[in-house]
Design an enzyme around this catalytic site. Structure first.
Site, short mmCIF file in Angstrom:
data_model
loop_
_atom_site.label_atom_id
_atom_site.label_comp_id
_atom_site.label_asym_id
_atom_site.label_seq_id
_atom_site.Cartn_x
_atom_site.Cartn_y
_atom_site.Cartn_z
N HIS A 14 -5.23 -35.87 13.03
CA HIS A 14 -4.15 -35.29 12.19
C HIS A 14 -3.26 -36.40 11.66
O HIS A 14 -2.46 -36.97 12.40
CB HIS A 14 -3.30 -34.30 13.02
N HIS A 16 -0.96 -37.89 7.96
CA HIS A 16 -0.52 -37.79 6.56
C HIS A 16 -0.62 -39.18 5.95
O HIS A 16 0.13 -40.08 6.35
CB HIS A 16 0.92 -37.27 6.49
N LYS A 100 -6.55 -26.26 6.39
CA LYS A 100 -5.25 -26.31 7.05
C LYS A 100 -4.40 -25.10 6.69
O LYS A 100 -4.21 -24.79 5.51
CB LYS A 100 -4.53 -27.58 6.60
C1 NCD Z 1 4.86 -33.59 8.01
C2 NCD Z 1 5.02 -34.25 6.65
O1 NCD Z 1 6.02 -34.94 6.43
O2 NCD Z 1 4.11 -34.11 5.83
N1 NCD Z 1 6.12 -33.66 8.70
C3 NCD Z 1 6.31 -33.57 10.03
O3 NCD Z 1 7.46 -33.55 10.46
N2 NCD Z 1 5.31 -33.53 10.87
C4 NCD Z 1 4.37 -32.20 7.85
C5 NCD Z 1 3.93 -31.56 9.13
O4 NCD Z 1 2.91 -31.94 9.71
O5 NCD Z 1 4.63 -30.65 9.60
ZN ZN Z 2 1.42 -33.06 10.12
#
Ligand code: NCD
Ligand code: ZN
Length: 344
Positions: A14, A16, A100
């Site tokens: 997981h 980003h 997702k």
């Molecule tokens: C994530 C993001 O910034 O994309 N932020 C987070 O606090 N984890 C989104 C997410 O996974 O909830």
């Molecule tokens: Zn996330």
């Protein structure tokens, strides 16, 4: 006690990676530590279809140094109108590894998420048939529910019924933060697993208010009481194949975090492995780090284990105060601190 630890190369289930200059600035940190990563689709606009995922995958590869050995595993952002046929095609063509579920407005770039889980039942039915994993952001969005209770309430109201409706669907409850999540995952069938972030193993909710408001400790789901952190730690180090590594590294530009309404997300990619190693060592479970980081995830997803290895050596890793991403600066998790492991 040994001074080094060699484990099979791990994956991040997981993360980003963002887009544009941020992608170019941060992707290398994930690619250095992990062989593969499940890449979250919450871009703006989100990655909701096969061509968008193919194009994003290309941008990720273009952002990385040529010789780095890294495979991004793409996910499809589910909306109320999720197209089962596109999902299935994407999965069969090896573009989508998972889809997702963001409840609409639960977190960053989730406005186009799912307003009512029944709306995506046709997509989930198809995913169940073809063995495609559903990744879940497990928080209700009802403003009447206290933010610290949103995960537990989501489990009762949405996730538990969902596992009964789709008994064969593989579900990952992402970034778990509560003892309720641990208990739920443990008592659920083998089709249900969870990812665990480094920060939810290391901080409780006090970290957000340590001598003043600390925006870099704010993420979603928000860190909970110490008791919950302890439950999540015990689950991660337990050796249960239901728990595996997922950093939820979520970079935001410094100014977006240090603001009157700061964004949720913790950027932990640069030293995620060192952090996990620290936690496993504190729990006397270093011998289980490898299965958590490198085995449980691929087995759950039905993917091969990685071939290579990575070595962690005892030593000092100094975490930088900030990291450049184009014109922006990003503050990493544990900025300015010293960690007790070095990744070779
Ligand atoms: C994530 C993001 O910034 O994309 N932020 C987070 O606090 N984890 C989104 C997410 O996974 O909830
Ligand atoms: Zn996330």
């Amino acid at each position: 006690m040994s001074d080094s630890l060699t484990i099979r190369r791990p994956d991040d289930w997981h993360v980003h990676l963002r887009d544009g200059e941020m992608l170019t600035g941060v992707a290398v940190y994930t690619a250095r530590q992990f062989a593969r990563a499940i890449v979250m689709p919450n871009l703006s606009p989100p990655v909701t279809n096969l061509p968008a995922a193919q194009a994003y995958r290309k941008r990720i590869m273009a952002a990385l140094p040529k010789r780095i050995d890294f495979t991004p595993l793409m996910t499809c952002y589910l909306t109320d109108g999720a197209d089962s046929a596109d999902l299935a095609r994407g999965f069969e063509e090896g573009v989508f590894t998972a889809a997702k579920l963001y409840p609409a407005h639960a977190t960053t770039n989730s406005a186009q998420g799912v307003t009512d889980v029944e709306k995506i039942f046709p997509a989930l039915r198809r995913m169940e048939q073809i063995g495609m994993v559903l990744c879940v952001h497990g928080e209700v969005t009802d403003p009447d529910i206290d933010i610290f209770d949103r995960e537990a309430v989501f489990i009762d109201r949405v996730l538990d019924p969902l596992t009964r409706e789709f008994p064969q669907l593989k579900i990952v409850l992402e970034h778990i933060t509560t003892e309720q999540a641990v208990e739920f995952v443990l008592s659920a069938p083998d089709t249900v697993a969870a990812t665990v972030t480094p920060h939810h193993l290391m901080i409780d909710r006090n970290a957000m208010f340590d001598g003043g408001i600390r925006p870099h400790a704010y993420c979603l789901p928000v860190a909970k009481r110490e008791r919950h952190k302890q439950a999540v730690r015990q689950a991660a180090v337990s050796g249960s194949p239901k728990f595996f590594l997922g950093t939820d590294s979520a970079p935001h530009a410094r100014g977006e975090k240090e603001s009157a309404c700061g964004c949720a997300g913790i950027f932990n990619a640069p030293h995620a492995l060192e952090c996990y190693a620290e936690v496993f060592e504190e729990e006397g479970a270093l011998d289980r780090l490898e299965s958590f980081a490198s085995e449980h995830g691929p087995r759950f997803y039905g993917l091969p284990l990685n071939e290579g290895t990575v070595t962690l050596r005892r030593g000092q890793t100094k975490v930088r105060k900030q990291i450049a991403a184009g014109e922006e600066r990003v503050v990493p998790f544990r900025a300015g601190e010293s960690l007790g492991w070095v990744v070779e």
